[in-house]
Design a protein around this motif. Structure first.
Motif, short mmCIF file in Angstrom:
data_model
loop_
_atom_site.label_atom_id
_atom_site.label_comp_id
_atom_site.label_asym_id
_atom_site.label_seq_id
_atom_site.Cartn_x
_atom_site.Cartn_y
_atom_site.Cartn_z
N VAL A 184 36.30 37.17 -33.69
CA VAL A 184 35.48 38.03 -32.83
C VAL A 184 35.57 39.48 -33.29
O VAL A 184 34.56 40.19 -33.38
CB VAL A 184 35.93 37.90 -31.35
N TYR A 185 36.78 39.92 -33.60
CA TYR A 185 36.98 41.30 -34.07
C TYR A 185 36.21 41.56 -35.38
O TYR A 185 35.50 42.56 -35.51
CB TYR A 185 38.47 41.55 -34.26
N VAL A 186 36.37 40.64 -36.34
CA VAL A 186 35.67 40.79 -37.63
C VAL A 186 34.16 40.78 -37.41
O VAL A 186 33.42 41.55 -38.04
CB VAL A 186 36.10 39.67 -38.60
N SER A 187 33.70 39.93 -36.52
CA SER A 187 32.26 39.83 -36.27
C SER A 187 31.72 41.11 -35.64
O SER A 187 30.60 41.53 -35.94
CB SER A 187 31.98 38.64 -35.36
N ALA A 188 32.51 41.73 -34.77
CA ALA A 188 32.09 43.02 -34.20
C ALA A 188 31.97 44.08 -35.30
O ALA A 188 31.03 44.89 -35.30
CB ALA A 188 33.08 43.46 -33.13
N LEU A 189 32.92 44.08 -36.25
CA LEU A 189 32.82 44.98 -37.40
C LEU A 189 31.54 44.74 -38.18
O LEU A 189 30.84 45.68 -38.58
CB LEU A 189 34.01 44.77 -38.34
N MET A 190 31.22 43.47 -38.39
CA MET A 190 30.03 43.12 -39.15
C MET A 190 28.75 43.53 -38.43
O MET A 190 27.79 44.00 -39.06
CB MET A 190 30.02 41.61 -39.44
N PHE A 191 28.74 43.36 -37.11
CA PHE A 191 27.55 43.73 -36.34
C PHE A 191 27.24 45.22 -36.51
O PHE A 191 26.09 45.62 -36.72
CB PHE A 191 27.76 43.40 -34.87
N VAL A 192 28.27 46.04 -36.43
CA VAL A 192 28.09 47.48 -36.60
C VAL A 192 27.75 47.81 -38.04
O VAL A 192 26.81 48.55 -38.34
CB VAL A 192 29.35 48.25 -36.14
N GLY A 193 28.53 47.26 -38.98
CA GLY A 193 28.37 47.59 -40.39
C GLY A 193 27.01 47.27 -40.94
O GLY A 193 26.46 48.02 -41.76
N ARG A 194 26.43 46.16 -40.52
CA ARG A 194 25.14 45.75 -41.08
C ARG A 194 24.00 46.68 -40.69
O ARG A 194 22.96 46.70 -41.35
CB ARG A 194 24.83 44.30 -40.66
N HIS A 195 24.19 47.45 -39.66
CA HIS A 195 23.17 48.43 -39.29
C HIS A 195 23.16 49.64 -40.23
O HIS A 195 22.23 50.44 -40.21
CB HIS A 195 23.38 48.91 -37.85
N PHE A 196 24.18 49.75 -41.07
CA PHE A 196 24.27 50.88 -42.00
C PHE A 196 24.03 50.46 -43.45
O PHE A 196 24.29 51.23 -44.37
CB PHE A 196 25.65 51.55 -41.87
N ALA A 197 23.54 49.25 -43.64
CA ALA A 197 23.32 48.76 -45.00
C ALA A 197 22.29 49.61 -45.75
O ALA A 197 22.46 49.90 -46.94
CB ALA A 197 22.88 47.31 -44.98
N GLY A 198 21.24 50.02 -45.04
CA GLY A 198 20.19 50.80 -45.70
C GLY A 198 20.70 52.07 -46.35
O GLY A 198 20.47 52.30 -47.55
N PRO A 199 21.40 52.96 -45.62
CA PRO A 199 21.93 54.18 -46.24
C PRO A 199 22.91 53.92 -47.37
O PRO A 199 22.94 54.66 -48.36
CB PRO A 199 22.62 54.88 -45.06
N ILE A 200 23.73 52.86 -47.24
CA ILE A 200 24.71 52.55 -48.30
C ILE A 200 23.98 52.12 -49.57
O ILE A 200 24.30 52.57 -50.67
CB ILE A 200 25.69 51.46 -47.83
N VAL A 201 23.02 51.23 -49.41
CA VAL A 201 22.27 50.74 -50.57
C VAL A 201 21.49 51.87 -51.24
O VAL A 201 21.34 51.90 -52.47
CB VAL A 201 21.33 49.59 -50.14
N ALA A 202 21.02 52.82 -50.44
CA ALA A 202 20.30 53.96 -51.01
C ALA A 202 21.19 54.77 -51.95
O ALA A 202 20.70 55.41 -52.88
CB ALA A 202 19.77 54.85 -49.89
N GLY A 219 30.00 34.07 -28.47
CA GLY A 219 30.50 32.70 -28.41
C GLY A 219 32.01 32.64 -28.44
O GLY A 219 32.63 31.83 -27.73
N GLY A 220 32.63 33.51 -29.24
CA GLY A 220 34.09 33.53 -29.32
C GLY A 220 34.73 33.96 -28.02
O GLY A 220 35.69 33.36 -27.55
N LEU A 221 34.18 35.03 -27.42
CA LEU A 221 34.75 35.52 -26.15
C LEU A 221 34.55 34.52 -25.02
O LEU A 221 35.43 34.33 -24.18
CB LEU A 221 34.12 36.86 -25.79
N LEU A 222 33.39 33.87 -25.00
CA LEU A 222 33.17 32.84 -23.99
C LEU A 222 34.13 31.68 -24.19
O LEU A 222 34.64 31.11 -23.21
CB LEU A 222 31.72 32.35 -24.04
N GLY A 223 34.40 31.33 -25.46
CA GLY A 223 35.35 30.27 -25.74
C GLY A 223 36.75 30.62 -25.27
O GLY A 223 37.47 29.78 -24.71
N VAL A 224 37.15 31.87 -25.50
CA VAL A 224 38.46 32.33 -25.04
C VAL A 224 38.52 32.30 -23.52
O VAL A 224 39.54 31.90 -22.92
CB VAL A 224 38.74 33.75 -25.56
N ALA A 225 37.43 32.71 -22.87
CA ALA A 225 37.39 32.70 -21.40
C ALA A 225 37.48 31.27 -20.87
O ALA A 225 38.20 30.99 -19.90
CB ALA A 225 36.12 33.36 -20.90
N ILE A 226 36.76 30.36 -21.49
CA ILE A 226 36.80 28.96 -21.07
C ILE A 226 38.21 28.41 -21.17
O ILE A 226 38.72 27.74 -20.27
CB ILE A 226 35.82 28.12 -21.92
#
Length: 441
Positions: A262-280, A162-169
């Motif tokens: 957008v940058y922070v959200s990209a970090l979050m998208f990647v980071g949340r996939h590693f929550a399981g190993p961190i919580v372990a 949504g952010g990138l589309l908004g910037v493009a618009i």
């Protein structure tokens, strides 16, 4: 109903799309916030336009919180399917309302229509959380923290798109109103997917826990209410700055704040996939302790950033801090209080939504007060030269961000004590209440 096979993978895709839709909505609101302020609220009341905008954006969170409060208690009765259909319709109707408001003469009617439209998107947002969170907890009872974090990774994915589309618009000189059409696309797709899917019942229903026992579970477990209170502050640290970032950082460092989001959200998208190993390794509460520390430091650094490079560095700290907050708080109560059912998770979301309802107008009021202070009085704002007005707005932006930097730090002793207590007692083990995944609504 029993004897019906549930397609767990398909439903997980449905959940991902629903969370993507609400993330996209978050970005769209951030994209159009400055347009709403300039084209509507500045014309109504220049001195208080930021507070008015904050109240309008806050209506989204009010709708979100109210749907979670009541929808979470009703999802067992009306079913996850109907709840998700209502969410998509809320986004479609809200987007149409904002389009209509943008084409009308500015006045009280437009102000009301904007509020109602944002409220409808908030109701749709809440309906997504009321259905998707307990759905995933029921589908994957053995790995709730990991699966809920991956589910909510699609929230920042929606923000990125949504952010990138908004910037493009904006970059191509197109009308900002196209953002509302962008919002309708996943909502229409969600209607089709949900209508053609079969859904499970919640963990609470599958375990045979009655409504009465569900409420008693929450009333007799005081630690649940401690986590509920914590949700107010973690949500404020994550969502309020994110919704305000385009207005404030555009003034602080002279760049489009949506790019930082957008940058922070990209970090979050990647980071949340590693929550399981961190919580372990450190547990879900330990993760919240580390997250609050990083979020507080990051928010303060954001307010002090004086260039795009420093803003990106500060946003990295803040983004890693808030990355796991929302889904991990939901997972904590899902693991510790499964008999609380969808109601327990809904109450957590309600706390988060109401927090933003208060914090966004507060940030707007701080912004307006600081702006007036820098100008030498609210009555002098309209007489300032463009450069002087820009400097007053920059000062106000810094003040509004610093006001929330302390919020996550207040939680450090709370999560620290719980973390130490859990470690002394061998670590917190998730309570699992399951039955066959062949139940459908």
């Amino acid at each position: 109903m029993t004897g019906i096979t549930i397609d767990r993978k398909r439903l997980y895709y449905v959940g991902n799309l629903s969370i993507f839709m609400i993330g996209l909505g978050f970005a769209v609101r951030a994209n159009i916030a400055s347009n709403l302020q300039a084209e509507i609220y500045d014309k109504i009341d220049l001195a208080n336009s930021a507070a008015m905008l904050g109240e309008a954006l806050g209506a989204t969170f009010t709708g979100f919180a109210l749907t979670l409060l009541f929808g979470s208690a009703l999802v067992d009765l009306i079913g996850m399917k109907r709840m998700l259909l209502l969410s998509a319709l809320g986004y479609i109707a809200g987007a149409f309302g904002l389009l209509a408001a943008s084409m009308m003469d500015v006045g009280a009617t437009v102000e009301t229509l904007v509020l109602v439209s944002l409220l409808l998107t908030g109701l749709g947002w809440g309906a997504v959380e009321a259905a998707s969170n307990p759905m995933v907890a029921a589908l994957y009872p053995e790995e709730k923290t990991h699966r809920l974090n991956i589910l909510h990774a699609w929230w920042p994915a929606g923000i990125v798109v949504g952010g990138l589309l908004g910037v493009a618009i904006s970059g191509f000189g197109l009308s900002w109103k196209l953002n509302m059409l962008v919002l309708m696309v996943p909502a229409v797709a969600l209607v089709w997917l949900v209508a053609s899917s079969t859904f499970p019942v919640t963990e609470r229903v599958a375990a045979g826990v009655s409504y009465g026992d569900m409420f008693l579970e929450l009333l007799r477990r005081p630690m649940f209410w401690v986590f509920w209170g914590c949700m107010y502050l973690t949500a404020a640290a994550e969502l309020a700055p994110g919704q305000w970032v385009n207005i404030s950082l555009s003034n602080i460092v002279g760049m489009q704040g949506i790019l930082l989001l957008v940058y922070v959200s990209a970090l979050m998208f990647v980071g949340r996939h590693f929550a399981g190993p961190i919580v372990a390794r450190i547990s879900s509460v330990g993760l919240m302790f580390v997250s609050c520390l990083a979020a507080g430091i990051g928010l303060y650094l954001l307010s002090m950033a004086s260039s795009p490079s420093l803003a990106f560095a500060a946003a990295t700290v803040w983004g890693l801090g808030v990355c796991w907050m929302w889904p991990t708080m939901l997972a904590i109560v899902a693991e510790r209080y499964p008999r609380g059912g969808a109601m327990a998770m809904g109450l957590m979301g309600f706390a988060g939504g109401m927090s933003i309802q208060f914090v966004l107008p507060m940030m707007g009021s701080i912004f307006d007060s600081a702006k007036a202070e820098a100008a030498g009085g609210a009555d002098k704002l309209a007489t300032l030269a463009p450069d002087a007005l820009q400097e007053a707005i920059r000062y106000a932006s810094v003040e509004s961000f610093q006001s929330v930097a302390i919020v996550p730090l207040l939680l450090l002793p709370v999560f620290g004590v719980i973390w130490l207590f859990d470690r002394r007692n061998g670590g917190q083990q998730a309570e699992v209440k399951t039955s066959s995944n062949t139940n459908a609504d």
